[in-house]
Design an enzyme around this catalytic site. Structure first.
Site, mmCIF file in Angstrom:
data_model
loop_
_atom_site.group_PDB
_atom_site.id
_atom_site.type_symbol
_atom_site.label_atom_id
_atom_site.label_comp_id
_atom_site.label_asym_id
_atom_site.label_seq_id
_atom_site.Cartn_x
_atom_site.Cartn_y
_atom_site.Cartn_z
ATOM 1 N N LYS A 196 31.808 43.067 17.175
ATOM 2 C CA LYS A 196 33.118 42.811 17.141
ATOM 3 C C LYS A 196 33.682 42.188 18.133
ATOM 4 O O LYS A 196 32.496 41.024 19.373
ATOM 5 C CB LYS A 196 34.039 44.388 17.861
ATOM 6 N N ASP A 219 33.178 52.347 23.143
ATOM 7 C CA ASP A 219 33.312 51.249 20.837
ATOM 8 C C ASP A 219 32.271 51.723 20.657
ATOM 9 O O ASP A 219 32.576 51.303 19.699
ATOM 10 C CB ASP A 219 32.672 49.929 21.826
#
Length: 302
Positions: free
Chosen positions: A11, A144
């Protein structure tokens, strides 16, 4: 032996704002996360003869400077032990991780691998846990990890537990460039606490710009509150951004706590030219050309 291979996408943070700090020391955040087309492969193999968790890793012949162990400190092992501890019937699992995402790069490499383990074991066990239950487990592993269960384009708030998907397909030619050095995430937050950034971006404006595929507007409103900390620890970040900007990037920023820089380009030709300049500069250990993606993890399993 039942097995499955999960992709685990990296990401980038298209904006990161520190909005506060809890009494327990956790920072409260507002950030836009976007999955990109760089991924690890996580093979998960059920072993019926024992209930142990074991793991090995393949770096494709490269030798990362950061030491990575496959013991109980590894997020994949922790994820496997967490989810198997909640199964009605005990199974052992062997995990084989093929690593492509750089380590300590600000791209959620460890988090996305852990999320892949949760998804994969859940699939092998007949999807007995809901997505919410997987995300609840994921949050105990790291901020995350809940986002990495599904990925895509998402507004992430709090300590990572509040996820709001953004229904847009971001069209961008993205170049990732990581210096040889890593940045410790706790160190970045500590430095940022001691040297707060007076500037903040506009997360809502960035989301609106992504929905309109207006990269110039994204660049005008994006900000990462940890970027100054990353540049403190890895000064070469500024040089990487300069090469990207001089080469025609609409904008370039640090992702997460760094040190990876991502640049957004209007054309693949510009991106290729800048990638070559960065290779010549000697400032980067890893360079990747990627696109924004929305994974369909169930469909991509092997």
């Amino acid at each position: 032996m039942k097995s499955i291979i999960e992709k685990a996408y990296a990401k980038i943070n298209v904006g990161l704002q520190i909005t506060g700090k809890r009494a327990d020391g956790y920072h409260l955040l507002s950030m836009i996360m976007q999955t990109v087309s760089l991924y690890d492969r996580v093979g998960i193999y059920q072993t019926n003869d024992c209930d142990e968790i074991s793991m090995d890793m393949d770096f494709g012949g490269s030798h990362p400077e950061e030491e990575i162990t496959c013991d109980d400190s590894n997020l994949c092992v922790r994820a496997a032990k967490l989810i198997t501890s909640r199964l009605p019937e005990s199974h052992g699992y062997y995990i084989h991780l093929v690593k492509n995402i750089p380590i300590a790069a600000g791209m959620a490499g460890g988090s996305t691998d852990a999320a892949a383990v949760l998804r994969g074991i859940n699939a092998l066990e007949g999807d007995i846990f809901s997505k919410k239950e997987l995300r609840d487990m994921a949050l105990t592993l790291g901020a995350d990890v809940p986002y990495c269960i599904d990925g895509g384009l998402c507004l992430c708030e709090g300590i990572g537990e509040r996820l709001t998907p953004v229904n847009a397909d971001w069209n961008a030619h993205i170049l990732l460039a990581k210096p040889p050095e890593g940045v410790s995430t706790p160190s970045a937050y500590k430095w940022s606490d001691e040297h707060p950034d007076p500037l903040h971006g506009d997360i809502s404006a960035v989301i609106d710009a992504i929905e309109k595929n207006d990269n110039e507007k994204i660049g005008k409103n994006i900000h990462n509150d940890l970027e100054n900390a990353a540049k403190h620890f890895v000064p070469s970040i500024s040089g990487i951004e300069q090469i990207m900007d001089d080469g025609g990037a609409v904008f370039s920023r640090v992702t997460g706590s760094g040190p990876t820089v991502f640049g957004v380009f209007d054309s693949d030709a510009e991106r290729k030219t800048v990638a070559a300049r960065l290779r010549e500069s000697g400032l980067c250990a890893d360079i990747f050309s990627v696109e924004a993606v929305t994974p369909d993890y169930a469909a991509e399993r092997e």
